[in-house]
Write a protein that holds these residues in place. Structure first.
Motif, PDB file in Angstrom:
ATOM      1  N   LYS A 126     -48.762  30.401   4.152  1.00 40.55           N
ATOM      2  CA  LYS A 126     -49.420  30.438   5.464  1.00 40.55           C
ATOM      3  C   LYS A 126     -48.602  29.770   6.564  1.00 40.55           C
ATOM      4  N   LYS A 164     -50.411  40.345   1.128  1.00 38.38           N
ATOM      5  CA  LYS A 164     -50.647  40.532   2.560  1.00 38.38           C
ATOM      6  C   LYS A 164     -50.481  42.006   2.929  1.00 38.38           C
ATOM      7  N   PRO A 223     -52.254  32.736  -0.443  1.00 40.92           N
ATOM      8  CA  PRO A 223     -53.355  32.028   0.223  1.00 40.92           C
ATOM      9  C   PRO A 223     -54.682  32.777   0.173  1.00 40.92           C
ATOM     10  N   SER A 224     -54.625  34.112   0.324  1.00 42.58           N
ATOM     11  CA  SER A 224     -55.850  34.909   0.340  1.00 42.58           C
ATOM     12  C   SER A 224     -56.234  35.425  -1.036  1.00 42.58           C
TER      13      SER A 224
END
Length: 212
Positions: A32, A212, A207-208
């Protein structure tokens, strides 16, 4: 922001850049808080070059346009044309970048160009096997610093053999700090082994929790 200068020249070995430029350009696995990255192709002239794989690349900028900064990075791919004198300017620029503390990364035939210019005389490095640089580089004097590994990272100099493309990419990405450490390890293990468990570990490290 890191500016990644990718030197392009005729007969460029396309595959040697594949892993590193695709990850740095896409940012798909970046953490991030990763620094921004901009890729630019650079060459000795504005004329298109033709890669070993048959692709045509029009350079984004010329060597004189390059900025010498600690956030500048130079990638030097392999090619069959490194012995052409017109490439001397980029080797001189590589020396300037190294002296300034900027990152220079060379693979395969590009290592010979740096070695012949004396940039390996006092630094750990590798190339396409023991004796390769002695055979083709009259000015090479760095034999005692040669390390027989696929890729070698020495502070702001990263060198690799033609078989070290993936490890070379990993070491460059690690130096730039754009991946989280667990993402980088899973990425490297997945592309090394093809193990699906490493792919899921890679996805979960983001992070998610997803690409991405």
């Amino acid at each position: 922001m890191f500016t990644i200068y990718v030197y392009v020249l005729d007969t460029l070995a396309d595959w040697e850049l594949g892993h590193v430029i695709s990850e740095l350009n896409s940012g798909r696995f970046f953490k991030k808080d990763a620094p921004l990255v901009s890729l630019k192709t650079v060459s000795y002239s504005e004329a298109p070059i033709h890669t070993m794989g048959g692709l045509t690349i029009v350079p984004d900028c010329l060597i004189d346009d390059m900025i010498v900064s600690k956030t500048s990075v130079l990638l030097l791919p392999g090619a069959d044309t490194w012995n052409d004198p017109k490439h001397a300017a980029i080797i001189k620029k590589a020396g300037e970048l190294l002296s300034f503390g900027a990152l220079v990364c060379a693979i395969c035939g590009a290592t010979a160009a740096l070695a012949d210019f004396g940039l390996f005389d006092q630094r750990p490095h590798t190339s396409n096997g023991p004796g390769f640089l002695d055979m083709i580089c009259p000015g090479y004097k760095g034999q005692e610093f040669y390390i027989n590994k696929p890729s070698v990272s020495d502070n702001n100099l990263i060198t690799a053999s033609c078989t070290g493309t993936l490890l070379w990419a990993k070491q460059i990405i690690e130096h730039l700090g754009v991946f989280a450490s667990n993402t980088l390890e899973s990425w490297y293990e997945y592309f090394t082994t093809g193990n699906s468990e490493q792919f899921f570990a890679l996805m979960q490290s983001l992070p998610s929790g997803e690409e991405k």
